[in-house]
Design a protein around this motif. Structure first.
Motif, PDB file in Angstrom:
ATOM      1  N   LYS A  30       0.845  -1.193   0.000  1.00 13.21           N
ATOM      2  CA  LYS A  30       0.000   0.000   0.000  1.00 13.21           C
ATOM      3  C   LYS A  30       0.878   1.240   0.000  1.00 13.21           C
ATOM      4  O   LYS A  30       1.965   1.248   0.576  1.00 13.21           O
ATOM      5  N   PHE A  31       0.403   2.305  -0.636  1.00 11.90           N
ATOM      6  CA  PHE A  31       1.126   3.570  -0.627  1.00 11.90           C
ATOM      7  C   PHE A  31       0.930   4.233   0.735  1.00 11.90           C
ATOM      8  O   PHE A  31      -0.183   4.613   1.086  1.00 11.90           O
ATOM      9  N   LEU A  32       2.007   4.359   1.484  1.00 16.31           N
ATOM     10  CA  LEU A  32       1.930   4.965   2.811  1.00 16.31           C
ATOM     11  C   LEU A  32       2.728   6.267   2.899  1.00 16.31           C
ATOM     12  O   LEU A  32       2.762   6.898   3.941  1.00 16.31           O
ATOM     13  N   LEU A  33       3.375   6.652   1.817  1.00 17.62           N
ATOM     14  CA  LEU A  33       4.157   7.874   1.823  1.00 17.62           C
ATOM     15  C   LEU A  33       4.260   8.413   0.412  1.00 17.62           C
ATOM     16  O   LEU A  33       3.949   7.735  -0.553  1.00 17.62           O
ATOM     17  N   GLN A  34       4.730   9.644   0.329  1.00 19.42           N
ATOM     18  CA  GLN A  34       5.007  10.243  -0.966  1.00 19.42           C
ATOM     19  C   GLN A  34       6.477  10.602  -0.996  1.00 19.42           C
ATOM     20  O   GLN A  34       7.058  10.977   0.020  1.00 19.42           O
ATOM     21  N   PHE A  35       7.077  10.483  -2.152  1.00 18.61           N
ATOM     22  CA  PHE A  35       8.484  10.806  -2.329  1.00 18.61           C
ATOM     23  C   PHE A  35       8.595  11.721  -3.534  1.00 18.61           C
ATOM     24  O   PHE A  35       7.965  11.469  -4.552  1.00 18.61           O
ATOM     25  N   ARG A  36       9.357  12.789  -3.404  1.00 22.11           N
ATOM     26  CA  ARG A  36       9.513  13.668  -4.549  1.00 22.11           C
ATOM     27  C   ARG A  36      10.988  13.965  -4.759  1.00 22.11           C
ATOM     28  O   ARG A  36      11.776  13.986  -3.828  1.00 22.11           O
ATOM     29  N   MET A  37      11.319  14.165  -6.008  1.00 19.32           N
ATOM     30  CA  MET A  37      12.673  14.551  -6.368  1.00 19.32           C
ATOM     31  C   MET A  37      12.687  16.064  -6.552  1.00 19.32           C
ATOM     32  O   MET A  37      11.730  16.635  -7.053  1.00 19.32           O
ATOM     33  N   SER A  38      13.778  16.675  -6.128  1.00 20.10           N
ATOM     34  CA  SER A  38      13.938  18.115  -6.338  1.00 20.10           C
ATOM     35  C   SER A  38      15.372  18.361  -6.769  1.00 20.10           C
ATOM     36  O   SER A  38      16.199  17.463  -6.757  1.00 20.10           O
ATOM     37  N   GLY A  39      15.672  19.556  -7.128  1.00 14.41           N
ATOM     38  CA  GLY A  39      17.040  19.897  -7.522  1.00 14.41           C
ATOM     39  C   GLY A  39      18.027  19.787  -6.376  1.00 14.41           C
ATOM     40  O   GLY A  39      19.236  19.867  -6.582  1.00 14.41           O
ATOM     41  N   LEU A  40      17.537  19.584  -5.161  1.00 11.37           N
ATOM     42  CA  LEU A  40      18.413  19.466  -3.999  1.00 11.37           C
ATOM     43  C   LEU A  40      18.879  18.032  -3.753  1.00 11.37           C
ATOM     44  O   LEU A  40      19.792  17.804  -2.979  1.00 11.37           O
ATOM     45  N   ASN A  41      18.227  17.058  -4.388  1.00 10.66           N
ATOM     46  CA  ASN A  41      18.636  15.665  -4.229  1.00 10.66           C
ATOM     47  C   ASN A  41      19.988  15.469  -4.906  1.00 10.66           C
ATOM     48  O   ASN A  41      20.205  15.947  -6.012  1.00 10.66           O
ATOM     49  N   ILE A  42      20.901  14.722  -4.266  1.00  9.96           N
ATOM     50  CA  ILE A  42      22.203  14.509  -4.905  1.00  9.96           C
ATOM     51  C   ILE A  42      22.076  13.623  -6.129  1.00  9.96           C
ATOM     52  O   ILE A  42      22.915  13.660  -7.009  1.00  9.96           O
ATOM     53  N   SER A  43      21.016  12.856  -6.211  1.00  9.40           N
ATOM     54  CA  SER A  43      20.862  11.972  -7.362  1.00  9.40           C
ATOM     55  C   SER A  43      20.403  12.718  -8.612  1.00  9.40           C
ATOM     56  O   SER A  43      20.452  12.170  -9.702  1.00  9.40           O
ATOM     57  N   THR A  44      19.966  13.972  -8.472  1.00 10.15           N
ATOM     58  CA  THR A  44      19.516  14.709  -9.642  1.00 10.15           C
ATOM     59  C   THR A  44      20.646  15.461 -10.329  1.00 10.15           C
ATOM     60  O   THR A  44      20.489  15.892 -11.454  1.00 10.15           O
ATOM     61  N   GLY A  45      21.761  15.637  -9.687  1.00  7.56           N
ATOM     62  CA  GLY A  45      22.886  16.350 -10.287  1.00  7.56           C
ATOM     63  C   GLY A  45      23.940  15.374 -10.742  1.00  7.56           C
ATOM     64  O   GLY A  45      24.742  14.905  -9.953  1.00  7.56           O
ATOM     65  N   ASP A  46      23.939  15.055 -12.026  1.00  8.36           N
ATOM     66  CA  ASP A  46      24.823  14.011 -12.534  1.00  8.36           C
ATOM     67  C   ASP A  46      26.297  14.251 -12.232  1.00  8.36           C
ATOM     68  O   ASP A  46      27.025  13.334 -11.937  1.00  8.36           O
ATOM     69  N   SER A  47      26.754  15.496 -12.318  1.00  6.71           N
ATOM     70  CA  SER A  47      28.182  15.743 -12.105  1.00  6.71           C
ATOM     71  C   SER A  47      28.492  16.182 -10.680  1.00  6.71           C
ATOM     72  O   SER A  47      29.639  16.450 -10.351  1.00  6.71           O
ATOM     73  N   LYS A  48      27.475  16.222  -9.824  1.00  9.17           N
ATOM     74  CA  LYS A  48      27.695  16.619  -8.433  1.00  9.17           C
ATOM     75  C   LYS A  48      28.305  15.475  -7.626  1.00  9.17           C
ATOM     76  O   LYS A  48      27.846  14.340  -7.712  1.00  9.17           O
ATOM     77  N   TYR A  49      29.302  15.794  -6.849  1.00  9.54           N
ATOM     78  CA  TYR A  49      29.842  14.888  -5.834  1.00  9.54           C
ATOM     79  C   TYR A  49      30.287  13.527  -6.376  1.00  9.54           C
ATOM     80  O   TYR A  49      30.153  12.510  -5.704  1.00  9.54           O
ATOM     81  N   VAL A  50      30.824  13.490  -7.570  1.00 10.65           N
ATOM     82  CA  VAL A  50      31.204  12.216  -8.186  1.00 10.65           C
ATOM     83  C   VAL A  50      32.264  11.499  -7.341  1.00 10.65           C
ATOM     84  O   VAL A  50      32.178  10.286  -7.130  1.00 10.65           O
ATOM     85  N   ILE A  51      33.240  12.213  -6.844  1.00 10.55           N
ATOM     86  CA  ILE A  51      34.303  11.578  -6.055  1.00 10.55           C
ATOM     87  C   ILE A  51      33.713  10.926  -4.809  1.00 10.55           C
ATOM     88  O   ILE A  51      34.028   9.771  -4.490  1.00 10.55           O
ATOM     89  N   GLU A  52      32.823  11.622  -4.123  1.00 10.54           N
ATOM     90  CA  GLU A  52      32.192  11.065  -2.924  1.00 10.54           C
ATOM     91  C   GLU A  52      31.298   9.879  -3.265  1.00 10.54           C
ATOM     92  O   GLU A  52      31.221   8.910  -2.511  1.00 10.54           O
ATOM     93  N   LYS A  53      30.624   9.948  -4.409  1.00  8.97           N
ATOM     94  CA  LYS A  53      29.757   8.836  -4.817  1.00  8.97           C
ATOM     95  C   LYS A  53      30.584   7.586  -5.129  1.00  8.97           C
ATOM     96  O   LYS A  53      30.189   6.475  -4.784  1.00  8.97           O
ATOM     97  N   VAL A  54      31.742   7.776  -5.758  1.00  4.61           N
ATOM     98  CA  VAL A  54      32.623   6.640  -6.039  1.00  4.61           C
ATOM     99  C   VAL A  54      33.114   6.037  -4.727  1.00  4.61           C
ATOM    100  O   VAL A  54      33.095   4.818  -4.539  1.00  4.61           O
ATOM    101  N   GLU A  55      33.525   6.894  -3.818  1.00  8.23           N
ATOM    102  CA  GLU A  55      33.988   6.416  -2.512  1.00  8.23           C
ATOM    103  C   GLU A  55      32.887   5.641  -1.788  1.00  8.23           C
ATOM    104  O   GLU A  55      33.127   4.572  -1.212  1.00  8.23           O
ATOM    105  N   ALA A  56      31.663   6.149  -1.834  1.00  5.13           N
ATOM    106  CA  ALA A  56      30.540   5.468  -1.187  1.00  5.13           C
ATOM    107  C   ALA A  56      30.257   4.121  -1.838  1.00  5.13           C
ATOM    108  O   ALA A  56      29.979   3.132  -1.144  1.00  5.13           O
ATOM    109  N   GLN A  57      30.338   4.050  -3.163  1.00  2.67           N
ATOM    110  CA  GLN A  57      30.119   2.776  -3.860  1.00  2.67           C
ATOM    111  C   GLN A  57      31.138   1.726  -3.419  1.00  2.67           C
ATOM    112  O   GLN A  57      30.797   0.563  -3.206  1.00  2.67           O
TER     113      GLN A  57
END
Length: 176
Positions: free
Chosen positions: A68-95
């Motif tokens: 069942k849908f119990l929440l809503q989720f929205r993407m905004s320009g503030l999500n790190i996943s929306t900025g392709d070139s943002k924080y690439v080094i940190e994303k690699v480290e996290a992976q």
């Protein structure tokens, strides 16, 4: 209907299937388990933290979700996943850190399960790293290339080769 996941099912679901579309907020946990593990697992820029936390919580007592849908989720320009070139080094480290966590999570599993999950994760991380490198600024790309063998980044050379091809293809599309 409530679905209960144990560690084996969740590892398969998250790391092998590739069809995980949920966010951490869609799962239900016992507060006690979250407190016992010290909260959610912190990774650079919280990249992969959802996956690592969900797997860890499943290992420590299971988690549940429902259809069942119990929440809503929205993407905004503030999500790190929306900025392709943002924080690439940190994303690699996290992976890389997340991959080490998966190795630890599966160490007590039967060897065939370990090998399957780790092989699929290795293939998945190569694809993810290649996409991150394609989207990286040239500055970040060359930084990661220089540091590709460090424990912190561990980016296979083939990812750089595939990324250069992708960067050139993207450039050619833009100039047409």
């Amino acid at each position: 209907m409530l679905f209960q996941y144990g560690l084996n099912q969740l590892l398969w679901f998250i790391t092998v299937s590739g069809y995980r579309l949920q966010t951490i907020s869609e799962f239900m946990y016992r507060t006690r388990h979250i407190k016992e593990q010290g909260g959610y697992i912190p990774l650079p820029k919280a990249w992969c933290s959802d996956h690592a936390s969900v797997i860890s919580l499943a290992k420590n007592g299971g988690i549940a979700t429902c259809n069942k849908f119990l929440l809503q989720f929205r993407m905004s320009g503030l999500n790190i996943s929306t900025g392709d070139s943002k924080y690439v080094i940190e994303k690699v480290e996290a992976q890389v850190q997340y991959t080490h966590m998966i190795e630890q999570f599966v160490k007590d599993e039967p060897i065939d399960v370990q090998l399957l999950i780790l092989r699929v994760r290795r293939d998945k991380i190569r694809d993810v790293l290649t996409v991150l490198l394609i989207n990286a600024t040239w500055h970040d790309f060359f930084f990661l290339c220089r540091n590709r063998n460090s424990e912190k980044y561990m980016v296979p050379s083939r990812c750089f080769l595939r990324a250069v091809y992708g960067k050139v293809a993207n450039f050619l599309k833009r100039i047409r």
